[in-house]
Design a protein around this motif. Structure first.
Motif, mmCIF file in Angstrom:
data_model
loop_
_atom_site.group_PDB
_atom_site.id
_atom_site.type_symbol
_atom_site.label_atom_id
_atom_site.label_comp_id
_atom_site.label_asym_id
_atom_site.label_seq_id
_atom_site.Cartn_x
_atom_site.Cartn_y
_atom_site.Cartn_z
ATOM 1 N N ILE A 108 0.821 -1.204 0.000
ATOM 2 C CA ILE A 108 0.000 0.000 0.000
ATOM 3 C C ILE A 108 0.859 1.258 0.000
ATOM 4 O O ILE A 108 0.370 2.345 -0.240
ATOM 5 N N PHE A 109 2.150 1.097 0.274
ATOM 6 C CA PHE A 109 3.051 2.238 0.330
ATOM 7 C C PHE A 109 3.731 2.527 -1.002
ATOM 8 O O PHE A 109 4.471 3.484 -1.124
ATOM 9 N N GLU A 110 3.490 1.685 -1.989
ATOM 10 C CA GLU A 110 4.074 1.911 -3.307
ATOM 11 C C GLU A 110 3.379 3.094 -3.963
ATOM 12 O O GLU A 110 2.174 3.270 -3.852
ATOM 13 N N THR A 111 4.159 3.909 -4.614
ATOM 14 C CA THR A 111 3.585 5.040 -5.345
ATOM 15 C C THR A 111 3.916 4.896 -6.811
ATOM 16 O O THR A 111 4.973 4.377 -7.177
ATOM 17 N N LYS A 112 3.017 5.347 -7.617
ATOM 18 C CA LYS A 112 3.235 5.311 -9.056
ATOM 19 C C LYS A 112 4.037 6.541 -9.448
ATOM 20 O O LYS A 112 3.653 7.667 -9.149
ATOM 21 N N VAL A 113 5.155 6.333 -10.090
ATOM 22 C CA VAL A 113 5.988 7.447 -10.545
ATOM 23 C C VAL A 113 5.475 7.864 -11.919
ATOM 24 O O VAL A 113 5.422 7.076 -12.846
ATOM 25 N N GLU A 114 5.065 9.120 -12.004
ATOM 26 C CA GLU A 114 4.548 9.628 -13.265
ATOM 27 C C GLU A 114 5.684 10.110 -14.155
ATOM 28 O O GLU A 114 6.708 10.574 -13.669
ATOM 29 N N SER A 115 5.444 10.046 -15.431
ATOM 30 C CA SER A 115 6.393 10.571 -16.398
ATOM 31 C C SER A 115 6.384 12.092 -16.321
ATOM 32 O O SER A 115 5.419 12.699 -15.872
ATOM 33 N N GLU A 116 7.444 12.719 -16.753
ATOM 34 C CA GLU A 116 7.530 14.178 -16.775
ATOM 35 C C GLU A 116 6.704 14.770 -17.913
ATOM 36 O O GLU A 116 6.518 15.980 -17.973
ATOM 37 N N THR A 117 6.218 13.922 -18.813
ATOM 38 C CA THR A 117 5.397 14.396 -19.923
ATOM 39 C C THR A 117 4.043 13.702 -19.895
ATOM 40 O O THR A 117 3.890 12.622 -19.335
ATOM 41 N N LEU A 118 3.066 14.339 -20.503
ATOM 42 C CA LEU A 118 1.727 13.768 -20.557
ATOM 43 C C LEU A 118 1.695 12.554 -21.473
ATOM 44 O O LEU A 118 2.397 12.513 -22.478
ATOM 45 N N THR A 119 0.856 11.593 -21.128
ATOM 46 C CA THR A 119 0.654 10.440 -22.000
ATOM 47 C C THR A 119 -0.236 10.864 -23.166
ATOM 48 O O THR A 119 -0.890 11.916 -23.122
ATOM 49 N N SER A 120 -0.295 10.040 -24.182
ATOM 50 C CA SER A 120 -1.143 10.369 -25.325
ATOM 51 C C SER A 120 -2.616 10.406 -24.919
ATOM 52 O O SER A 120 -3.384 11.223 -25.430
ATOM 53 N N ASP A 121 -3.016 9.551 -23.972
ATOM 54 C CA ASP A 121 -4.398 9.567 -23.484
ATOM 55 C C ASP A 121 -4.701 10.861 -22.722
ATOM 56 O O ASP A 121 -5.778 11.439 -22.866
ATOM 57 N N GLU A 122 -3.763 11.317 -21.907
ATOM 58 C CA GLU A 122 -3.958 12.564 -21.164
ATOM 59 C C GLU A 122 -4.050 13.761 -22.120
ATOM 60 O O GLU A 122 -4.884 14.649 -21.936
ATOM 61 N N LEU A 123 -3.204 13.760 -23.121
ATOM 62 C CA LEU A 123 -3.228 14.842 -24.103
ATOM 63 C C LEU A 123 -4.535 14.831 -24.888
ATOM 64 O O LEU A 123 -5.118 15.882 -25.152
ATOM 65 N N ALA A 124 -5.011 13.642 -25.224
ATOM 66 C CA ALA A 124 -6.292 13.534 -25.927
ATOM 67 C C ALA A 124 -7.432 14.023 -25.039
ATOM 68 O O ALA A 124 -8.373 14.671 -25.516
ATOM 69 N N SER A 125 -7.344 13.749 -23.750
ATOM 70 C CA SER A 125 -8.372 14.194 -22.821
ATOM 71 C C SER A 125 -8.398 15.724 -22.709
ATOM 72 O O SER A 125 -9.471 16.335 -22.655
ATOM 73 N N ILE A 126 -7.244 16.340 -22.679
ATOM 74 C CA ILE A 126 -7.163 17.797 -22.560
ATOM 75 C C ILE A 126 -7.618 18.481 -23.849
ATOM 76 O O ILE A 126 -8.391 19.435 -23.817
ATOM 77 N N THR A 127 -7.142 17.985 -24.978
ATOM 78 C CA THR A 127 -7.438 18.641 -26.252
ATOM 79 C C THR A 127 -8.786 18.240 -26.834
ATOM 80 O O THR A 127 -9.342 18.973 -27.647
ATOM 81 N N GLY A 128 -9.281 17.086 -26.442
ATOM 82 C CA GLY A 128 -10.517 16.582 -27.037
ATOM 83 C C GLY A 128 -10.284 15.992 -28.412
ATOM 84 O O GLY A 128 -11.227 15.730 -29.150
ATOM 85 N N CYS A 129 -9.028 15.777 -28.759
ATOM 86 C CA CYS A 129 -8.660 15.272 -30.085
ATOM 87 C C CYS A 129 -7.787 14.031 -29.938
ATOM 88 O O CYS A 129 -6.924 13.981 -29.072
ATOM 89 N N THR A 130 -8.000 13.058 -30.797
ATOM 90 C CA THR A 130 -7.157 11.858 -30.762
ATOM 91 C C THR A 130 -6.088 11.880 -31.844
ATOM 92 O O THR A 130 -5.046 11.260 -31.680
ATOM 93 N N ARG A 131 -6.354 12.587 -32.942
ATOM 94 C CA ARG A 131 -5.359 12.653 -34.023
ATOM 95 C C ARG A 131 -4.279 13.668 -33.673
ATOM 96 O O ARG A 131 -4.565 14.762 -33.164
ATOM 97 N N ARG A 132 -3.033 13.323 -33.939
ATOM 98 C CA ARG A 132 -1.888 14.182 -33.613
ATOM 99 C C ARG A 132 -2.020 15.566 -34.231
ATOM 100 O O ARG A 132 -1.766 16.575 -33.579
ATOM 101 N N HIS A 133 -2.402 15.593 -35.495
ATOM 102 C CA HIS A 133 -2.512 16.867 -36.194
ATOM 103 C C HIS A 133 -3.527 17.776 -35.500
ATOM 104 O O HIS A 133 -3.298 18.974 -35.332
ATOM 105 N N ASP A 134 -4.638 17.218 -35.083
ATOM 106 C CA ASP A 134 -5.664 18.002 -34.391
ATOM 107 C C ASP A 134 -5.192 18.445 -33.010
ATOM 108 O O ASP A 134 -5.508 19.549 -32.556
ATOM 109 N N GLN A 135 -4.425 17.588 -32.327
ATOM 110 C CA GLN A 135 -3.876 17.957 -31.018
ATOM 111 C C GLN A 135 -2.930 19.139 -31.160
ATOM 112 O O GLN A 135 -2.980 20.092 -30.375
ATOM 113 N N VAL A 136 -2.067 19.089 -32.165
ATOM 114 C CA VAL A 136 -1.114 20.180 -32.402
ATOM 115 C C VAL A 136 -1.871 21.469 -32.721
ATOM 116 O O VAL A 136 -1.523 22.539 -32.205
#
Length: 83
Positions: free
Chosen positions: A4-32
């Motif tokens: 229960i003491f283990e913590t998940k170490v997050e990456s310093e950058t957003l995942t593709s799923d997180e970026l899609a969630s923020i932008t509302g876009c799944t295609r790279r071109h639309d995200q950019v």
């Protein structure tokens, strides 16, 4: 065995799923396009995938302008008063 003491170490950058969630876009071109139109700083991988820093995204989503932390102009010492 998981602890229960283990913590998940997050990456310093957003995942593709997180970026899609923020932008509302799944295609790279639309995200950019979304990142550019909303004034976000990002980098592109060689394959065209946008990369956004996690801390930067947290600040932007909290309404904080990350650029406000950068100094307006670099400090340069004034040696003209030295003799």
């Amino acid at each position: 065995m998981s602890s229960i003491f283990e913590t998940k170490v997050e990456s310093e950058t957003l995942t593709s799923d997180e970026l899609a969630s923020i932008t509302g876009c799944t295609r790279r071109h639309d995200q950019v396009a979304w990142l550019k139109s909303n004034g976000w700083v990002y980098h592109l991988k060689r394959n065209g995938e946008p990369v956004v820093g996690r801390l930067y995204a947290r600040l932007k989503l909290a309404g904080v302008n990350p650029a406000s932390f950068a100094p307006a102009a670099p400090w340069v010492p004034d040696f003209s008063k030295l003799s």
